[in-house]
Design a protein around this motif. Structure first.
Motif, PDB file in Angstrom:
ATOM      1  N   TYR A  97      -3.885   6.456  -2.991  1.00 23.28           N
ATOM      2  CA  TYR A  97      -3.917   5.112  -2.433  1.00 23.28           C
ATOM      3  C   TYR A  97      -4.406   4.112  -3.471  1.00 23.28           C
ATOM      4  O   TYR A  97      -5.186   4.478  -4.352  1.00 23.28           O
ATOM      5  CB  TYR A  97      -4.765   5.086  -1.155  1.00 23.28           C
ATOM      6  N   HIS A 133      -2.329   3.829   9.002  1.00 25.37           N
ATOM      7  CA  HIS A 133      -2.095   4.177  10.405  1.00 25.37           C
ATOM      8  C   HIS A 133      -3.196   5.130  10.896  1.00 25.37           C
ATOM      9  O   HIS A 133      -3.710   4.987  12.010  1.00 25.37           O
ATOM     10  CB  HIS A 133      -0.710   4.822  10.536  1.00 25.37           C
ATOM     11  N   HIS A 187       1.268   3.829  -3.008  1.00 28.21           N
ATOM     12  CA  HIS A 187       0.897   5.215  -2.706  1.00 28.21           C
ATOM     13  C   HIS A 187       1.982   6.159  -3.205  1.00 28.21           C
ATOM     14  O   HIS A 187       1.715   7.212  -3.793  1.00 28.21           O
ATOM     15  CB  HIS A 187       0.672   5.378  -1.200  1.00 28.21           C
ATOM     16  N   THR A 225       0.837  -1.204   0.000  1.00 26.45           N
ATOM     17  CA  THR A 225       0.000   0.000   0.000  1.00 26.45           C
ATOM     18  C   THR A 225       0.870   1.251   0.000  1.00 26.45           C
ATOM     19  O   THR A 225       0.627   2.195  -0.766  1.00 26.45           O
ATOM     20  CB  THR A 225      -0.926   0.004   1.241  1.00 26.45           C
ATOM     21  N   GLU A 226       1.875   1.246   0.845  1.00 26.29           N
ATOM     22  CA  GLU A 226       2.740   2.429   0.916  1.00 26.29           C
ATOM     23  C   GLU A 226       3.574   2.585  -0.348  1.00 26.29           C
ATOM     24  O   GLU A 226       3.781   3.704  -0.831  1.00 26.29           O
ATOM     25  CB  GLU A 226       3.629   2.351   2.160  1.00 26.29           C
ATOM     26  N   SER A 239      -6.616  10.585   3.761  1.00 23.66           N
ATOM     27  CA  SER A 239      -5.369  10.855   3.053  1.00 23.66           C
ATOM     28  C   SER A 239      -4.799  12.216   3.453  1.00 23.66           C
ATOM     29  O   SER A 239      -3.592  12.363   3.654  1.00 23.66           O
ATOM     30  CB  SER A 239      -5.601  10.837   1.544  1.00 23.66           C
ATOM     31  N   ALA A 281      -3.370  11.956   6.877  1.00 24.09           N
ATOM     32  CA  ALA A 281      -2.108  11.204   6.821  1.00 24.09           C
ATOM     33  C   ALA A 281      -0.977  12.108   6.342  1.00 24.09           C
ATOM     34  O   ALA A 281       0.122  12.110   6.907  1.00 24.09           O
ATOM     35  CB  ALA A 281      -2.261  10.006   5.888  1.00 24.09           C
ATOM     36  N   GLU A 282      -1.275  12.888   5.311  1.00 25.82           N
ATOM     37  CA  GLU A 282      -0.250  13.780   4.763  1.00 25.82           C
ATOM     38  C   GLU A 282       0.145  14.838   5.788  1.00 25.82           C
ATOM     39  O   GLU A 282       1.318  15.110   6.012  1.00 25.82           O
ATOM     40  CB  GLU A 282      -0.819  14.448   3.511  1.00 25.82           C
ATOM     41  N   SER A 288       1.040   7.029   7.553  1.00 28.59           N
ATOM     42  CA  SER A 288       0.311   6.373   6.466  1.00 28.59           C
ATOM     43  C   SER A 288      -1.203   6.448   6.687  1.00 28.59           C
ATOM     44  O   SER A 288      -1.680   6.609   7.819  1.00 28.59           O
ATOM     45  CB  SER A 288       0.728   4.903   6.380  1.00 28.59           C
ATOM     46  N   GLN A 289      -1.930   6.311   5.566  1.00 25.43           N
ATOM     47  CA  GLN A 289      -3.408   6.277   5.672  1.00 25.43           C
ATOM     48  C   GLN A 289      -3.856   5.123   6.543  1.00 25.43           C
ATOM     49  O   GLN A 289      -4.812   5.242   7.310  1.00 25.43           O
ATOM     50  CB  GLN A 289      -4.003   6.167   4.264  1.00 25.43           C
TER      51      GLN A 289
END
Lengths: 241, 125
Positions: free
Chosen positions: A127, A218, A121, A117-118, A206, A209-210, A215-216
């Protein structure tokens, strides 16, 4: 409290009540409060835990409350019983099901999916979809979906309730939101930041997260944990002021 | 895609299955994993709100719709005649509104209905 209920408690607490009669009264009071028990327990039935086990643990608390309640003391029985019932349920969750484990196969795939995923991304600048994750990892779409569902709390320790007095019935809107604010303030800083950004500033996962540099997934995990704590802390008031 | 309509007991133990269903429906339309997570979570909140006003042994009617543009749900339950819960004043409603683009609650003819729509900015094709 109804007159009949009060009379039963008075009779139960009267030393002159014959033991056989006291036993019947006790049973009647326990059955009478089963709806309260079910109501309190149902908030714990969502975590994949056996519902009957939860009810059984709650019943232990209800029985203790019936045995210990003094009707002359002033507090309503429901107010007295709720901490007993919830205390037993939480003890059960801690002692008997300290860890909710995902199936082994899902557990093994989780790290791979998280990593993918990361990576996706970073390369896609958004994502990924489940199909993209499946293609990237070679894991079936069904298994990717399962993995996403199990990315959340492994351990019930993660949803240990925060220490905050419950919101009582009848509080006005100002009191209510002050209670919500106090419950939020008792969360760890990162969880509080996420909930504030998500639900009061209305940012997407998102964007949060940014902003926080995490991370999304997380963000998703921490918001689930934080909301579980608020649900527990606020009780029924989580739904309505 | 046409609506998917499901009826099930108004009990929180049914929520995990509904979350999984919502996730699978969104995945079919290539929604990204963050949008899927929001869709599942929003449905969880909407069901929790509905279950809170539903009388024991009642049935939830849940209508779900996923497309490449997003996810919509309509959750309806009967409520007690004397139920005066003001669920839109609570945190759960705030959370639901915070993660969706359109949220409505109707209380009429003895039923409480929660509706939400979650739009995605651009579909991934």
């Amino acid at each position: 409290m109804g007159e009949h209920e009060k009379a039963l408690f008075v009779e139960l607490n009267d030393p002159s009540t014959p033991p056989a009669r006291a036993s019947n009264v006790r049973d009647e009071l326990i059955v009478m409060h089963e709806p309260l028990l079910r109501h309190l327990c149902r908030r714990y039935t969502r975590a994949g835990i056996d519902r009957d086990d939860i009810l059984q643990a709650g019943t232990v608390g209800l029985i203790a409350a019936v045995d210990g309640y003094d009707p002359e003391h002033g507090a309503a029985f429901a107010s007295y019983a709720a901490p007993h019932i919830l205390g037993e349920v939480r003890r059960h969750l801690r002692d008997e099901t300290s860890t909710i484990r995902a199936p082994r196969s899902v557990h093994a795939a989780r790290a791979t999916v998280l990593e993918a995923t990361e990576a996706l991304h970073a390369s896609l600048n958004r994502y990924p979809t489940v199909a993209e994750l499946s293609a990237f990892t070679g894991i079936t779409e069904e298994r990717v979906l399962e993995t996403l569902e199990h990315q959340h709390p492994d351990s019930l320790d993660d949803i240990t309730p925060i220490r905050e007095p419950r919101v009582e019935d009848g509080t006005d809107a100002v009191d209510y939101w002050q209670s919500v604010g106090r419950a939020l303030a008792n969360l760890p800083e990162r969880e509080r930041q996420i909930l504030t950004l998500r639900y009061f500033d209305e940012l997407s996962q998102s964007a949060v997260a940014e902003q926080l540099g995490i991370s999304q997934m997380h963000v998703s995990r921490l918001q689930r944990i934080a909301l579980a704590k608020l649900r527990d802390s606020l009780g029924d008031a989580y739904i309505a002021a | 895609m046409t609506d998917t309509r499901i009826e099930f007991p108004a009990d929180p133990s049914c929520i995990p299955e509904m979350r999984a269903l919502a996730g699978a429906m969104c995945a079919r339309f290539n929604l990204t994993v963050d949008a899927i997570d929001d869709a599942k979570h929003a449905l969880d909140e909407a069901l929790t709100i509905a279950i809170s006003v539903a009388p024991p042994e009642s049935t939830i009617t849940c209508t779900l719709n996923a497309t490449a543009e997003g996810f919509r749900a309509r959750v309806s339950v009967p409520h007690d005649e004397d139920d005066e819960s003001n669920v839109t004043s609570g945190l759960a409603w705030r959370v639901l509104c915070g993660m969706t683009h359109e949220t409505k609650l109707h209380r009429e003819d003895g039923r409480t209905t929660v509706h939400f729509a979650l739009n995605v900015d651009a579909s991934v094709t």
